[in-house]
Design an enzyme around this catalytic site. Sequence first.
Site, PDB file in Angstrom:
ATOM      1  N   LYS A 242      93.319  52.972 -72.869  1.00 40.69           N
ATOM      2  CA  LYS A 242      93.996  51.946 -73.669  1.00 40.69           C
ATOM      3  C   LYS A 242      94.792  52.536 -74.832  1.00 40.69           C
ATOM      4  CE  LYS A 242      91.507  47.952 -72.116  1.00 40.69           C
ATOM      5  NZ  LYS A 242      90.365  47.047 -72.295  1.00 40.69           N
TER       6      LYS A 242
ATOM      7  N   ARG B 185      83.612  50.127 -68.138  1.00 39.05           N
ATOM      8  CA  ARG B 185      84.684  49.745 -67.208  1.00 39.05           C
ATOM      9  C   ARG B 185      85.775  50.802 -67.310  1.00 39.05           C
ATOM     10  NH1 ARG B 185      89.548  47.144 -67.091  1.00 39.05           N
ATOM     11  NH2 ARG B 185      89.915  45.710 -65.362  1.00 39.05           N
TER      12      ARG B 185
HETATM   13  N1  HH2 Z   1      90.266  45.332 -69.975  1.00 43.79           N
HETATM   14  C1  HH2 Z   1      91.252  45.018 -69.104  1.00 43.79           C
HETATM   15  C2  HH2 Z   1      91.044  44.080 -68.089  1.00 43.79           C
HETATM   16  N2  HH2 Z   1      89.852  43.495 -67.934  1.00 43.79           N
HETATM   17  N3  HH2 Z   1      87.602  43.215 -68.608  1.00 43.79           N
HETATM   18  C3  HH2 Z   1      86.613  43.488 -69.451  1.00 43.79           C
HETATM   19  N4  HH2 Z   1      85.423  42.916 -69.301  1.00 43.79           N
HETATM   20  N5  HH2 Z   1      86.781  44.381 -70.492  1.00 43.79           N
HETATM   21  C4  HH2 Z   1      87.960  45.017 -70.715  1.00 43.79           C
HETATM   22  O1  HH2 Z   1      88.047  45.793 -71.698  1.00 43.79           O
HETATM   23  C5  HH2 Z   1      89.042  44.734 -69.827  1.00 43.79           C
HETATM   24  C6  HH2 Z   1      88.828  43.803 -68.770  1.00 43.79           C
HETATM   25  C7  HH2 Z   1      92.587  45.659 -69.259  1.00 43.79           C
HETATM   26  O2  HH2 Z   1      92.666  46.831 -68.508  1.00 43.79           O
HETATM   27  P1  HH2 Z   1      93.343  46.978 -67.052  1.00 43.79           P
HETATM   28  O3  HH2 Z   1      92.645  46.139 -66.043  1.00 43.79           O
HETATM   29  O4  HH2 Z   1      93.387  48.417 -66.733  1.00 43.79           O
HETATM   30  O5  HH2 Z   1      94.829  46.492 -67.268  1.00 43.79           O
HETATM   31  P2  HH2 Z   1      95.613  45.158 -66.932  1.00 43.79           P
HETATM   32  O6  HH2 Z   1      95.008  44.056 -67.731  1.00 43.79           O
HETATM   33  O7  HH2 Z   1      97.018  45.478 -67.340  1.00 43.79           O
HETATM   34  O8  HH2 Z   1      95.489  44.863 -65.456  1.00 43.79           O
END
Ligand code: HH2
Length: 398
Positions: A340, A374
């Site tokens: 992030k 995660r």
């Molecule tokens: N971060 C993201 C998405 N879902 N869920 C939880 N529980 N905690 C988190 O910190 C979290 C999450 C964002 O990351 P990513 O899925 O890699 O990106 P994007 O939202 O652009 O798909």
Amino acid sequence: MGIETYPQAREELKRIGVDPRAWEILAQKALHLVVKVEKVSLPAANILKQEMLGLGGDAALARGVITGEAKSSDLLLLGNLRQLDKLSEKLSHQPFGLDGLAQDLKGTIEQYKEEKGGLLDCRGRVLDLSRRPHIMGVLNVTPDSFSDGGRYLDPQLALRRAEQLIEEGADIIDIGGESTRPGADPVSLSEELGRVLPVVEGLSSPEGVIISVDTYKSQVAQRAIDAGAHLINDPSGLRFDSQMAQVIARAGAGLVIMHIKGKPKDMQVNPQYDDLMGEIYSWLDQGAQLALQAGVARERIVVDPGIGFGKRPQDNLVILRRLDELKGLGYPILIGPSRKSFIGEVLGLPVEDRLEGTAAAVALGVAKGAKILRVHDVKGLGRVARMAYAIAEADGAF
Ligand code: HH2
């Protein structure tokens, strides 16, 4: 030495040579907690103060409670595990909402003892979170996720990636069909279903691996559960869709309640906090209440401070440093620091170069009590988490 966990306290009592019959009681006395309770009514605050003093602990509350000027007060219960356990027994028959507080306290105490609170039950698939940290591997079936966007849109590629994540040691596969990166536009229900369902349907997860779907839409959750998902990772913490809690309760699915301030579209536009950890704590607590009221069992709930969701870079650092404060909620803690932008801010590195920064966040998160990590890089960060856990829990008894 500092004793921070119940197993550590028992281990030390054993080492000293204390009579085994006294381990349980003395371990409870060895652990001191500060439990924050918000907006307690005047009569309830007075009862809590008296009861805690009677048990040899104390309660910190607003001056106005003593003078009678305040209608309610936030309150800190200060005591050891045994005193708080006794308090919860005494409160269970009291009026003014104290019976509800008794239940919450019981959950917090169990979590500290890492007995029942160490188990996460998702439709019968159970993770024992008290033994080691667990890894949630990220699988985004989106064109625009901030780090793996566009790579797994084809269901066949997504399924192959899921298998790889399982091989690398993921305990949970988290499938997302809508990016929640800052500034992201929402996607329609049919679009999200079209992305997520083929992957959930096609994924035959071995016994012990949990299929999670990252969504705030109850209809996506329902269809995903029908297709075999065990856990719903709701980045809105049950706040964007009023049907979500019932869908999860009916299915006996697991639930991640994540904190978010605002909506993905605008959450990074000047986020502000008066009391960062206090706000996150009570928001997660209220989310858990919503879940419990809808019938979601306590052992199906996980909480997450939502790194990057309506937070400034320094807020994310503070959340990690003070993560252990969220243990008071009584639910296992999940964190998602992977790649992030706060890591980019500290190290001045682009998204593809944030593995080591993520590793630092994972290691310190585990040391501060995170039970589920995660991450995108499952193999390497699984090792980091296990090593950090071994150090955090080391008792010299090898
Ligand atoms: N971060 C993201 C998405 N879902 N869920 C939880 N529980 N905690 C988190 O910190 C979290 C999450 C964002 O990351 P990513 O899925 O890699 O990106 P994007 O939202 O652009 O798909």
